[in-house]
Design a protein around this motif. Structure first.
Motif, PDB file in Angstrom:
ATOM      1  N   SER A   1       0.816  -1.215   0.000  1.00 41.83           N
ATOM      2  CA  SER A   1       0.000   0.000   0.000  1.00 41.83           C
ATOM      3  C   SER A   1       0.851   1.267   0.000  1.00 41.83           C
ATOM      4  O   SER A   1       0.423   2.304  -0.515  1.00 41.83           O
ATOM      5  CB  SER A   1      -0.953  -0.004   1.204  1.00 41.83           C
ATOM      6  OG  SER A   1      -0.251   0.177   2.417  1.00 41.83           O
ATOM      7  N   LYS A   2       2.052   1.201   0.532  1.00 44.06           N
ATOM      8  CA  LYS A   2       2.936   2.371   0.547  1.00 44.06           C
ATOM      9  C   LYS A   2       3.365   2.767  -0.859  1.00 44.06           C
ATOM     10  O   LYS A   2       3.609   3.935  -1.138  1.00 44.06           O
ATOM     11  CB  LYS A   2       4.188   2.067   1.376  1.00 44.06           C
ATOM     12  CG  LYS A   2       3.936   1.747   2.831  1.00 44.06           C
ATOM     13  CD  LYS A   2       5.261   1.357   3.488  1.00 44.06           C
ATOM     14  CE  LYS A   2       5.071   0.869   4.906  1.00 44.06           C
ATOM     15  NZ  LYS A   2       6.363   0.426   5.512  1.00 44.06           N
ATOM     16  N   TYR A   3       3.489   1.766  -1.736  1.00 45.99           N
ATOM     17  CA  TYR A   3       4.098   1.988  -3.048  1.00 45.99           C
ATOM     18  C   TYR A   3       3.087   2.136  -4.188  1.00 45.99           C
ATOM     19  O   TYR A   3       3.477   2.498  -5.296  1.00 45.99           O
ATOM     20  CB  TYR A   3       5.036   0.822  -3.383  1.00 45.99           C
ATOM     21  CG  TYR A   3       6.224   0.682  -2.464  1.00 45.99           C
ATOM     22  CD1 TYR A   3       7.467   1.203  -2.806  1.00 45.99           C
ATOM     23  CD2 TYR A   3       6.106   0.013  -1.245  1.00 45.99           C
ATOM     24  CE1 TYR A   3       8.562   1.064  -1.969  1.00 45.99           C
ATOM     25  CE2 TYR A   3       7.191  -0.135  -0.399  1.00 45.99           C
ATOM     26  CZ  TYR A   3       8.409   0.400  -0.761  1.00 45.99           C
ATOM     27  OH  TYR A   3       9.494   0.261   0.080  1.00 45.99           O
ATOM     28  N   ILE A   4       1.832   1.825  -3.956  1.00 45.76           N
ATOM     29  CA  ILE A   4       0.865   1.816  -5.068  1.00 45.76           C
ATOM     30  C   ILE A   4      -0.181   2.919  -4.966  1.00 45.76           C
ATOM     31  O   ILE A   4      -1.156   2.917  -5.705  1.00 45.76           O
ATOM     32  CB  ILE A   4       0.145   0.447  -5.162  1.00 45.76           C
ATOM     33  CG1 ILE A   4      -0.675   0.168  -3.902  1.00 45.76           C
ATOM     34  CG2 ILE A   4       1.148  -0.667  -5.431  1.00 45.76           C
ATOM     35  CD1 ILE A   4      -1.597  -1.028  -4.031  1.00 45.76           C
ATOM     36  N   ARG A   5       0.039   3.874  -4.084  1.00 40.81           N
ATOM     37  CA  ARG A   5      -0.993   4.897  -3.846  1.00 40.81           C
ATOM     38  C   ARG A   5      -1.323   5.711  -5.088  1.00 40.81           C
ATOM     39  O   ARG A   5      -2.436   6.186  -5.241  1.00 40.81           O
ATOM     40  CB  ARG A   5      -0.542   5.819  -2.707  1.00 40.81           C
ATOM     41  CG  ARG A   5      -0.585   5.124  -1.343  1.00 40.81           C
ATOM     42  CD  ARG A   5      -0.003   5.978  -0.254  1.00 40.81           C
ATOM     43  NE  ARG A   5      -0.018   5.269   1.035  1.00 40.81           N
ATOM     44  CZ  ARG A   5       0.663   5.652   2.097  1.00 40.81           C
ATOM     45  NH1 ARG A   5       1.405   6.750   2.034  1.00 40.81           N
ATOM     46  NH2 ARG A   5       0.595   4.956   3.220  1.00 40.81           N
ATOM     47  N   ASN A   6      -0.384   5.904  -5.965  1.00 42.45           N
ATOM     48  CA  ASN A   6      -0.652   6.685  -7.178  1.00 42.45           C
ATOM     49  C   ASN A   6      -0.864   5.798  -8.401  1.00 42.45           C
ATOM     50  O   ASN A   6      -0.763   6.248  -9.536  1.00 42.45           O
ATOM     51  CB  ASN A   6       0.485   7.679  -7.439  1.00 42.45           C
ATOM     52  CG  ASN A   6       1.812   6.978  -7.660  1.00 42.45           C
ATOM     53  OD1 ASN A   6       2.030   5.887  -7.151  1.00 42.45           O
ATOM     54  ND2 ASN A   6       2.700   7.607  -8.419  1.00 42.45           N
ATOM     55  N   THR A   7      -1.146   4.517  -8.166  1.00 39.87           N
ATOM     56  CA  THR A   7      -1.458   3.587  -9.258  1.00 39.87           C
ATOM     57  C   THR A   7      -2.862   3.030  -9.027  1.00 39.87           C
ATOM     58  O   THR A   7      -3.477   3.266  -7.984  1.00 39.87           O
ATOM     59  CB  THR A   7      -0.461   2.406  -9.314  1.00 39.87           C
ATOM     60  OG1 THR A   7      -0.802   1.435  -8.312  1.00 39.87           O
ATOM     61  CG2 THR A   7       0.969   2.880  -9.091  1.00 39.87           C
ATOM     62  N   ASP A   8      -3.358   2.266 -10.007  1.00 44.74           N
ATOM     63  CA  ASP A   8      -4.653   1.603  -9.814  1.00 44.74           C
ATOM     64  C   ASP A   8      -4.482   0.094  -9.600  1.00 44.74           C
ATOM     65  O   ASP A   8      -5.437  -0.672  -9.729  1.00 44.74           O
ATOM     66  CB  ASP A   8      -5.597   1.879 -10.983  1.00 44.74           C
ATOM     67  CG  ASP A   8      -5.065   1.367 -12.328  1.00 44.74           C
ATOM     68  OD1 ASP A   8      -3.903   0.891 -12.373  1.00 44.74           O
ATOM     69  OD2 ASP A   8      -5.795   1.465 -13.326  1.00 44.74           O
ATOM     70  N   LEU A   9      -3.273  -0.337  -9.246  1.00 41.39           N
ATOM     71  CA  LEU A   9      -3.035  -1.748  -8.958  1.00 41.39           C
ATOM     72  C   LEU A   9      -3.905  -2.207  -7.792  1.00 41.39           C
ATOM     73  O   LEU A   9      -4.101  -1.478  -6.816  1.00 41.39           O
ATOM     74  CB  LEU A   9      -1.564  -1.982  -8.608  1.00 41.39           C
ATOM     75  CG  LEU A   9      -0.588  -2.152  -9.775  1.00 41.39           C
ATOM     76  CD1 LEU A   9       0.840  -2.153  -9.258  1.00 41.39           C
ATOM     77  CD2 LEU A   9      -0.876  -3.420 -10.554  1.00 41.39           C
ATOM     78  N   ARG A  10      -4.383  -3.440  -7.891  1.00 37.30           N
ATOM     79  CA  ARG A  10      -5.261  -4.013  -6.869  1.00 37.30           C
ATOM     80  C   ARG A  10      -4.534  -5.139  -6.138  1.00 37.30           C
ATOM     81  O   ARG A  10      -4.102  -6.104  -6.761  1.00 37.30           O
ATOM     82  CB  ARG A  10      -6.540  -4.542  -7.524  1.00 37.30           C
ATOM     83  CG  ARG A  10      -7.333  -3.463  -8.278  1.00 37.30           C
ATOM     84  CD  ARG A  10      -8.198  -4.052  -9.366  1.00 37.30           C
ATOM     85  NE  ARG A  10      -7.410  -4.721 -10.395  1.00 37.30           N
ATOM     86  CZ  ARG A  10      -7.942  -5.335 -11.459  1.00 37.30           C
ATOM     87  NH1 ARG A  10      -9.247  -5.358 -11.618  1.00 37.30           N
ATOM     88  NH2 ARG A  10      -7.157  -5.929 -12.347  1.00 37.30           N
ATOM     89  N   VAL A  11      -4.398  -4.991  -4.833  1.00 32.68           N
ATOM     90  CA  VAL A  11      -3.717  -5.982  -3.995  1.00 32.68           C
ATOM     91  C   VAL A  11      -4.738  -6.588  -3.044  1.00 32.68           C
ATOM     92  O   VAL A  11      -5.437  -5.858  -2.329  1.00 32.68           O
ATOM     93  CB  VAL A  11      -2.560  -5.349  -3.199  1.00 32.68           C
ATOM     94  CG1 VAL A  11      -1.867  -6.402  -2.337  1.00 32.68           C
ATOM     95  CG2 VAL A  11      -1.565  -4.691  -4.136  1.00 32.68           C
TER      96      VAL A  11
END
Length: 205
Positions: free
Chosen positions: A90-100
């Motif tokens: 979550s720290k690294y994907i805040r400006n992406t739309d990747l779904r974890v």
């Protein structure tokens, strides 16, 4: 390797986190796994193994969501590890739309099936629960590009080794990375199974 060669959205995230350059360990391991090699990454906790894998995964998936089937699968020991890894992503994907998606043995199974069905890019779970999802047709593995076993020192317990072997039989042309404090006989045996000429990368500190 510097962060300059990474996906622009990922670089932006790293800048926001004030990560100017990779740690010495990451500088050695990232170019190898970024090149697509299967690898055992062996080293003590705290050297940056998890962060390196998160960075590699986001870059490999081009920092963007794509269709419905997961493209990266992370196997961890227990529910606490699932939560920790999801928080790290979550720290690294805040400006992406990747779904974890972090699976849970404590949460409604049918609801998880639905949530996965409607689209996830990265799935995190324990060997037994991921196997349960797969064998009940709740998880499609045909699009997996990256398969990771994190902190794999536990693989000799609770039939985890066999769960992993069965899962890999349903994947095709994927990169595999295993991290551990030390290499043991169980994870070494994966060299004779699904690992493809895996590099063994050992780091003392």
């Amino acid at each position: 390797m510097s962060f300059k060669k990474l996906n622009p959205l990922l670089k932006e995230s790293l800048e926001n986190l004030e990560f100017d350059a990779p740690l010495p360990f990451q500088k050695e391991v990232l170019p190898i796994i970024k090149g697509g090699a299967d690898a055992y990454v062996i080293g003590k906790k705290g050297i940056g193994k998890t962060a390196a894998l998160v960075i590699h995964t986001i870059h490999k998936l081009k920092a963007e969501a794509f269709e419905d089937s997961p493209r990266a699968l992370f196997i961890v020991e227990n529910q606490q590890k699932i939560a920790e890894l999801k928080d790290e992503f979550s720290k690294y994907i805040r400006n992406t739309d990747l779904r974890v998606y972090g699976t849970s043995e404590r949460y409604d199974f049918e609801k998880q099936k639905v949530e996965i069905y409607y689209g996830q890019d990265i799935i995190i779970g324990t060997p037994a629960f991921i196997s349960k999802l797969y064998f009940q047709n709740a998880l499609h593995l045909g699009q997996i590009q990256l398969f990771v076993i994190e902190d794999a020192d536990y693989m000799g317990r609770n039939n985890a080794y066999n769960h992993v072997l069965r899962l890999t039989e349903s994947m095709d042309r994927f990169q595999s990375v295993i991290t551990a404090d030390e290499i043991n006989s169980k994870i070494a045996n994966y060299q004779n199974g699904y690992m493809n000429n895996a590099r063994v990368l050992k780091f003392k500190d």
